[in-house]
Every structure is written in structure tokens, then in C-alpha cells.
Scaffold this motif. Structure first.
Motif, short mmCIF file in Angstrom:
data_model
loop_
_atom_site.label_atom_id
_atom_site.label_comp_id
_atom_site.label_asym_id
_atom_site.label_seq_id
_atom_site.Cartn_x
_atom_site.Cartn_y
_atom_site.Cartn_z
N THR A 15 -5.96 -15.21 36.45
CA THR A 15 -4.97 -14.20 36.81
C THR A 15 -4.80 -13.19 35.68
N LEU A 16 -4.75 -13.68 34.45
CA LEU A 16 -4.62 -12.77 33.31
C LEU A 16 -5.84 -11.85 33.20
N THR A 17 -7.01 -12.37 33.50
CA THR A 17 -8.21 -11.53 33.47
C THR A 17 -8.07 -10.37 34.46
N ARG A 18 -7.54 -10.67 35.65
CA ARG A 18 -7.32 -9.60 36.64
C ARG A 18 -6.26 -8.62 36.15
N VAL A 19 -5.20 -9.13 35.54
CA VAL A 19 -4.14 -8.27 35.00
C VAL A 19 -4.71 -7.33 33.95
N TYR A 20 -5.49 -7.89 33.03
CA TYR A 20 -6.09 -7.06 31.97
C TYR A 20 -6.92 -5.94 32.58
N ARG A 21 -7.75 -6.30 33.56
CA ARG A 21 -8.62 -5.31 34.18
C ARG A 21 -7.80 -4.22 34.88
N LYS A 22 -6.81 -4.62 35.64
CA LYS A 22 -6.00 -3.65 36.39
C LYS A 22 -5.19 -2.74 35.48
N LEU A 23 -4.72 -3.28 34.36
CA LEU A 23 -3.89 -2.49 33.45
C LEU A 23 -4.72 -1.77 32.39
N GLY A 24 -6.02 -2.05 32.36
CA GLY A 24 -6.89 -1.41 31.38
C GLY A 24 -6.61 -1.88 29.96
N ILE A 25 -6.28 -3.15 29.83
CA ILE A 25 -6.00 -3.72 28.51
C ILE A 25 -6.94 -4.88 28.25
N ARG A 26 -6.87 -5.42 27.01
CA ARG A 26 -7.83 -6.45 26.65
C ARG A 26 -7.23 -7.80 26.27
N SER A 27 -5.93 -7.86 26.06
CA SER A 27 -5.37 -9.13 25.60
C SER A 27 -3.89 -9.26 25.94
N ARG A 28 -3.38 -10.47 25.74
CA ARG A 28 -1.96 -10.70 25.98
C ARG A 28 -1.11 -9.93 24.98
N VAL A 29 -1.66 -9.64 23.81
CA VAL A 29 -0.94 -8.82 22.83
C VAL A 29 -0.65 -7.45 23.44
N ASP A 30 -1.62 -6.92 24.18
CA ASP A 30 -1.42 -5.62 24.83
C ASP A 30 -0.33 -5.69 25.90
N ILE A 31 -0.22 -6.83 26.57
CA ILE A 31 0.86 -6.99 27.56
C ILE A 31 2.21 -6.95 26.85
N VAL A 32 2.30 -7.61 25.72
CA VAL A 32 3.55 -7.62 24.95
C VAL A 32 3.86 -6.21 24.45
N ARG A 33 2.84 -5.50 24.00
CA ARG A 33 3.05 -4.11 23.57
C ARG A 33 3.56 -3.27 24.73
N LEU A 34 2.99 -3.49 25.89
CA LEU A 34 3.43 -2.78 27.09
C LEU A 34 4.90 -3.07 27.35
N ALA A 35 5.27 -4.31 27.22
CA ALA A 35 6.67 -4.71 27.43
C ALA A 35 7.60 -4.04 26.43
N ALA A 36 7.08 -3.84 25.23
CA ALA A 36 7.89 -3.22 24.17
C ALA A 36 7.89 -1.69 24.29
N GLY A 37 7.11 -1.18 25.25
CA GLY A 37 7.07 0.25 25.47
C GLY A 37 6.14 0.98 24.53
N ARG A 38 5.28 0.23 23.85
CA ARG A 38 4.32 0.85 22.94
C ARG A 38 2.99 1.02 23.64
N ARG A 39 2.30 2.06 23.27
CA ARG A 39 0.97 2.30 23.84
C ARG A 39 -0.02 1.28 23.31
N THR A 40 -0.98 0.92 24.16
CA THR A 40 -2.06 0.05 23.71
C THR A 40 -3.16 0.92 23.14
N GLN A 41 -3.95 0.32 22.28
CA GLN A 41 -5.02 1.10 21.64
C GLN A 41 -6.36 0.76 22.22
#
Length: 72
Positions: free
Chosen positions: A46-72
Motif C-alpha cells: 500500500t505504501l508503494t502505491r501511495v509513494y507512486r501516486k504522490l510522487g514521493i520516495r519514502s515515509r519521510v516524504d509523507i511526514v514532510r507532506l504532513a508538516a506542510g513542507r515540500r519534498t525534494q
């Protein structure tokens, strides 16, 4: 879930949103599996699908998203 993160999660399926939200809370894959009564492998897939759909690479990026910070 902060508004910016909530907007990003809108395009996800229900299970994907649930898993992503728990990651944002800091839950491990094992904890997520236990809470949602699914296997750890299902959480990982499920996380793999989430990463793909959100254009991110890791759970750290999900946390950044939650904090309102842009992912790199």
C-alpha cells in the motif's frame, strides 16, 4: 491531518489514506498492520502505491507532506 496533507491524500484510495495517515502519526509498518488488521506485506504494498501516486520516495516524504513542507 493538516490541510495540505489532506489535499494530497484526496487522490488516494481509502486504505491508502488510512495507511498514509498512520505513517504521518509516526506508526511503524507493524503497528499499522496491527491497527488495520492487515499484514505487514499489505502495508508495504500500500505504501508503494501511495509513494507512486504522490510522487514521493519514502515515509519521510509523507511526514514532510504532513508538516506542510515540500519534498525534494
Amino acid at each position: 491531518v493538516p490541510a495540505a496533507a489532506s489535499d494530497a491524500l484526496d487522490g488516494l484510495a481509502s486504505m491508502e489514506r488510512q495507511v498514509a495517515s498512520l505513517v504521518m502519526e509516526g506508526a511503524t509498518n507493524r503497528e499499522i498492520a496491527g491497527r488495520l488488521f492487515i499484514s505487514v506485506k499489505t502495508v508495504e504494498a500500500t505504501l508503494t502505491r501511495v509513494y507512486r501516486k504522490l510522487g514521493i520516495r519514502s515515509r519521510v516524504d509523507i511526514v514532510r507532506l504532513a508538516a506542510g513542507r515540500r519534498t525534494q
